[in-house]
Design an enzyme around this catalytic site. Structure first.
Site, PDB file in Angstrom:
ATOM      1  N   CYS A   1      22.000  31.803  -0.919  1.00  0.00           N
ATOM      2  CA  CYS A   1      20.890  30.867  -1.048  1.00  0.00           C
ATOM      3  C   CYS A   1      21.055  29.764  -0.007  1.00  0.00           C
ATOM      4  CB  CYS A   1      20.796  30.213  -2.418  1.00  0.00           C
ATOM      5  SG  CYS A   1      20.495  31.369  -3.738  1.00  0.00           S
TER       6      CYS A   1
ATOM      7  N   ARG B   1      21.195  33.391   4.636  1.00  0.00           N
ATOM      8  CA  ARG B   1      21.979  33.156   3.423  1.00  0.00           C
ATOM      9  C   ARG B   1      21.420  33.909   2.205  1.00  0.00           C
ATOM     10  NH1 ARG B   1      25.373  28.731   4.101  1.00  0.00           N
ATOM     11  NH2 ARG B   1      25.621  28.569   1.863  1.00  0.00           N
TER      12      ARG B   1
ATOM     13  N   TRP C   1      19.054  34.272  -2.798  1.00  0.00           N
ATOM     14  CA  TRP C   1      19.786  35.524  -3.006  1.00  0.00           C
ATOM     15  C   TRP C   1      19.986  35.594  -4.507  1.00  0.00           C
ATOM     16  CZ3 TRP C   1      24.349  37.476  -4.994  1.00  0.00           C
ATOM     17  CH2 TRP C   1      24.754  38.730  -4.508  1.00  0.00           C
TER      18      TRP C   1
ATOM     19  N   ASN D   1      21.892  26.072  -4.862  1.00  0.00           N
ATOM     20  CA  ASN D   1      22.736  27.167  -4.373  1.00  0.00           C
ATOM     21  C   ASN D   1      24.001  27.153  -5.220  1.00  0.00           C
ATOM     22  OD1 ASN D   1      24.344  28.946  -2.910  1.00  0.00           O
ATOM     23  ND2 ASN D   1      24.904  27.418  -1.389  1.00  0.00           N
ATOM     24  N   GLY D   2      24.260  28.248  -5.943  1.00  0.00           N
ATOM     25  CA  GLY D   2      25.452  28.293  -6.786  1.00  0.00           C
ATOM     26  C   GLY D   2      25.123  28.929  -8.123  1.00  0.00           C
TER      27      GLY D   2
ATOM     28  N   GLU E   1      36.725  47.891  10.552  1.00  0.00           N
ATOM     29  CA  GLU E   1      35.674  46.923  10.853  1.00  0.00           C
ATOM     30  C   GLU E   1      34.452  47.640  11.440  1.00  0.00           C
ATOM     31  OE1 GLU E   1      34.769  44.141  10.101  1.00  0.00           O
ATOM     32  OE2 GLU E   1      33.392  43.455  11.660  1.00  0.00           O
TER      33      GLU E   1
ATOM     34  N   LYS F   1      30.701  47.544   9.797  1.00  0.00           N
ATOM     35  CA  LYS F   1      29.491  47.130  10.521  1.00  0.00           C
ATOM     36  C   LYS F   1      28.380  48.154  10.334  1.00  0.00           C
ATOM     37  CE  LYS F   1      29.833  43.609  11.225  1.00  0.00           C
ATOM     38  NZ  LYS F   1      31.007  43.007  10.775  1.00  0.00           N
TER      39      LYS F   1
ATOM     40  N   GLU G   1      27.021  47.931   6.844  1.00  0.00           N
ATOM     41  CA  GLU G   1      26.233  46.714   6.632  1.00  0.00           C
ATOM     42  C   GLU G   1      24.851  46.811   7.267  1.00  0.00           C
ATOM     43  OE1 GLU G   1      29.339  42.988   6.379  1.00  0.00           O
ATOM     44  OE2 GLU G   1      28.939  43.806   8.344  1.00  0.00           O
TER      45      GLU G   1
ATOM     46  N   HIS H   1      45.283  64.167   4.805  1.00  0.00           N
ATOM     47  CA  HIS H   1      45.533  64.202   3.359  1.00  0.00           C
ATOM     48  C   HIS H   1      44.228  64.086   2.569  1.00  0.00           C
ATOM     49  CE1 HIS H   1      49.809  63.999   4.089  1.00  0.00           C
ATOM     50  NE2 HIS H   1      49.615  62.954   4.888  1.00  0.00           N
TER      51      HIS H   1
ATOM     52  N   LYS I   1      25.334  36.034   4.163  1.00  0.00           N
ATOM     53  CA  LYS I   1      26.429  35.720   5.078  1.00  0.00           C
ATOM     54  C   LYS I   1      27.553  34.961   4.388  1.00  0.00           C
ATOM     55  CE  LYS I   1      27.460  34.427   9.724  1.00  0.00           C
ATOM     56  NZ  LYS I   1      27.967  35.776  10.039  1.00  0.00           N
TER      57      LYS I   1
HETATM   58  C1  G6P Z   1      30.260  38.211   3.148  1.00  0.00           C
HETATM   59  C2  G6P Z   1      29.555  38.571   4.442  1.00  0.00           C
HETATM   60  C3  G6P Z   1      30.540  39.239   5.387  1.00  0.00           C
HETATM   61  C4  G6P Z   1      31.768  38.333   5.600  1.00  0.00           C
HETATM   62  C5  G6P Z   1      32.423  37.963   4.270  1.00  0.00           C
HETATM   63  C6  G6P Z   1      33.511  36.914   4.452  1.00  0.00           C
HETATM   64  O1  G6P Z   1      30.581  39.369   2.459  1.00  0.00           O
HETATM   65  O2  G6P Z   1      28.441  39.421   4.200  1.00  0.00           O
HETATM   66  O3  G6P Z   1      29.921  39.481   6.630  1.00  0.00           O
HETATM   67  O4  G6P Z   1      32.674  38.980   6.427  1.00  0.00           O
HETATM   68  O5  G6P Z   1      31.437  37.422   3.391  1.00  0.00           O
HETATM   69  O6  G6P Z   1      32.938  35.720   4.902  1.00  0.00           O
HETATM   70  P1  G6P Z   1      33.781  34.536   5.519  1.00  0.00           P
HETATM   71  O7  G6P Z   1      32.761  33.453   5.787  1.00  0.00           O
HETATM   72  O8  G6P Z   1      34.771  34.124   4.465  1.00  0.00           O
HETATM   73  O9  G6P Z   1      34.436  35.033   6.732  1.00  0.00           O
END
Ligand code: G6P
Length: 617
Positions: free
Chosen positions: A2, A30, A79, A105-106, A486, A490, A493, A509, A612
């Site tokens: 949010c 957000r 969100w 937000n929260g 990673e 990506k 995501e 395995h 994010k």
């Molecule tokens: C969320 C985001 C990810 C991010 C993770 C950690 O899951 O969608 O993209 O890597 O949080 O966020 P931070 O701000 O702690 O790196």
């Protein structure tokens, strides 16, 4: 999770509608389930809100059109947590008399009890949100307290949980009240105008001067003033520090790129060059803490966790001690009863606000106050920094794309700088060796720049080639397992593809049973100490008909000869450069994910269901 944005002004020529619309758009990363804006004019609230993305709602409701004379607006992008993303659950949430508006937000943990209490007093709730209890609580308090600030304070004192709130009242058209506990909130100070927002890029176009609100602080915002109070003691806070942010607005704009994700990948060389300048004193202090520690943990979420895996690999090379990597959401469960004295926790987070990380850090400090928290984050003044003993700030600049890219490479680079500082302090390598590692690290931004200039067409070709494959593997050994993981994250995501990053050695395995004629496997193959064994793994997959795509350095021969397609990273084939391959090899996979998202008509800046900055458990 949010985003909230607010503005109160007495500037004659300021178009408050455009201003609040732009502000909330900048926070859309957000959360983008629904959105709303409230204006005040003629002692009335004017609310526009709905479910959907901001642009869709704007088409229907013209979010930037505001009633005559309005000098105050609050906005929210959601969100969803409590209640589905519907119009009624969108923020702002109002009281019974449509006088008080709140954006949040929260999560309020005790909202059921409070809701029941308020209903018994005659309040009528319209939404399923936890947020709606706040305007009703304030309304209830105003019956006894006449004063808006006091009504807000007693409402907040009843609330448990995490929140950043912005509140306005139709009878006070020049006042916003904001409150913070655990969720981020910053204030921007411009001429005759005050802003509040979930983060700085939202108002960066209008001002670089800002205050960062601390937990349990309340601020009263007017066009030319801000007053701060502690919610618990109710005492005024004097001398709050006004900060000047050195980011420029370009950093928060697309600047000609189609998406923030692409722009931020291309900003990686710049982000790395800046991060390279982390002051030596801070690196030294951080490194000494690691050298002197008995137990070392590294913890983070999502992309930051994979940066931690890559970075810890480089650090342990020179530290001569094991570093245990634990996903932050598991930290407390796994360390309960065994977090010993002389332990150090390295906490890595782009935002510095991820609740799954903040919570175990707070717990660790309480459980064993001797534990040291060393953090790496991109955000000065973030919650994480306030719980840390030492902090290294990555200099990636604001990252708007939900999928982390430039912050990932900056985090790994920061850990690589720590590693080299440790090598210097421990004197186990000759100065000449250390110098060679430094030179290799300094060449990393150029290598990435060079790669990005020449390889886009190849990446697009590979995306087309893989188009029909809904799933496949990234395989690697050693440090590159972090790169594989990673890369897989990506693609999950932004391209909604189930691509798994896995150990090439371990793939026999289990995962190898998926391989058929033409099944694609992407190998991450830098010329490090794992290379020869990786050749064997490539052969295992090739023997079963796998289509081999590999990431190799330019001079590579062996794996190239076994591959159907190679992506060639322009870096020298020596151990100095190889150590930093987890930085130089990842842009290829980030670009692959980006173009795969486009291929499937997905918006890489707004992945489904993601936010994010995750500020709820
Ligand atoms: C969320 C985001 C990810 C991010 C993770 C950690 O899951 O969608 O993209 O890597 O949080 O966020 P931070 O701000 O702690 O790196």
């Amino acid at each position: 999770m949010c985003g909230i944005f607010g503005i109160v002004t007495n500037e004659e020529n300021l178009n408050i509608g455009n201003n609040v619309f732009e502000g909330i758009k900048r926070l859309e990363y957000r959360g983008y389930d629904s959105c709303g804006i409230v204006y005040i004019a003629n002692k009335k609230l004017f609310v526009k809100k709905d479910s959907g993305k901001i642009d869709e709602i704007h088409k229907k409701l013209k979010l930037n059109e505001f009633p005559n004379g309005s000098k105050l607006a609050l906005a929210h992008t959601r969100w969803a947590t409590h209640g589905p993303p519907t119009k009624i659950n969108s923020h702002p949430q109002l009281d019974c008399n449509n006088k008080i508006a709140v954006v949040h937000n929260g999560i309020l943990e005790n909202f059921f009890e409070l809701k029941e209490e308020l209903i018994s007093k005659g309040h009528v709730f319209k939404s399923e949100t936890d947020t709606e209890i706040i305007p009703h609580l304030i309304e209830e308090n105003l019956n006894t307290h006449g004063n808006l600030k006091e009504a807000v304070v007693s409402a907040i004192k009843k609330c448990k949980g995490a929140f950043a709130l912005a509140i306005c009242h139709a009878d006070y058209p020049d006042t916003i009240i904001v409150v913070r506990r655990e969720s981020p909130l910053v204030l921007g100070i411009a001429k005759n105008t005050t802003y509040c927002a979930s983060d700085i890029p939202a108002f960066l176009k209008y001002t670089r001067k800002c205050y960062i609100l601390d937990d349990d602080e309340l601020a009263i915002l007017r066009p030319n003033s801000v007053e701060f109070f502690n919610i618990m003691s109710e005492k005024r806070i004097e001398n709050k520090k006004l900060m000047t942010i050195d980011w420029n607005i370009g950093a928060a704009e697309k600047e000609g790129y189609d998406h923030f994700m692409l722009k931020e990948i291309y900003e990686e060389p710049m982000a790395l060059r800046r991060t390279m300048k982390i002051p030596t004193e801070s690196l030294k202090e951080f490194s000494e803490s690691l050298i002197n520690a008995e137990h070392i943990y590294i913890t983070a979420a999502g992309t930051s966790f994979y940066a931690s895996l890559a970075g810890k690999f480089i650090v342990t090379k020179f530290l001569g001690k094991y570093i245990e990597a634990i996903e932050c959401s598991e930290f407390k469960t796994q360390l309960d009863n065994c977090l010993e004295d002389n332990s150090v926790i390295i906490a890595v987070s782009q935002s510095g606000e991820t609740i799954d990380l903040i919570e175990p850090i707070r717990w660790a400090k309480k459980y064993n106050p001797s534990v040291k928290i060393l953090s790496i984050t991109n955000i000065v003044g973030s919650t994480l920094t306030r719980h840390s003993d030492q902090v290294l700030i990555t200099q990636a600049g604001p990252e708007i794309g939900v999928a982390a890219t430039k912050t990932y490479v900056s985090q790994v680079l920061t850990l690589a700088l720590v590693a080299l500082e440790i090598a210097k302090l421990r004197k186990k390598l000759s100065n000449e060796e250390i110098q060679k590692y430094y030179e290799a690290l300094q060449s990393v931004p150029d290598i990435i720049e060079n790669f990005l200039e020449k390889n886009v067409d190849l990446i697009k070709y590979i995306v087309k080639n893989l188009e029909k494959n809904l799933n496949f593997f990234f395989l690697a050994r050693g440090a590159s397992i972090a790169t594989a993981k990673e890369g897989g994250l990506k693609l999950k995501e932004v391209a909604c593809r189930f691509i798994e990053g896995y150990s090439a050695a371990h793939a026999k395995h289990g995962p190898i049973s998926l391989v058929r004629e033409g099944y694609p496997i992407i190998f991450i193959a830098p010329p490090d100490e794992t290379y020869e064994r990786l050749v064997g793994n490539v052969m295992e997959f090739k023997a079963r008909g796998g289509k081999i795509i590999s990431l190799v350095v330019e001079s590579d021969v062996k794996i190239t000869n076994l591959s159907d397609i190679t992506i060639r990273i322009p870096q020298p084939e020596d151990k100095y450069h190889s150590l930093f391959s987890s930085i130089t090899f990842i842009p290829a996979l980030q670009l692959l994910a980006y173009y795969a998202a486009l291929e499937h008509n997905l918006d890489p800046d707004k992945p489904l269901n993601l936010a994010k900055t995750v500020t709820v458990h």
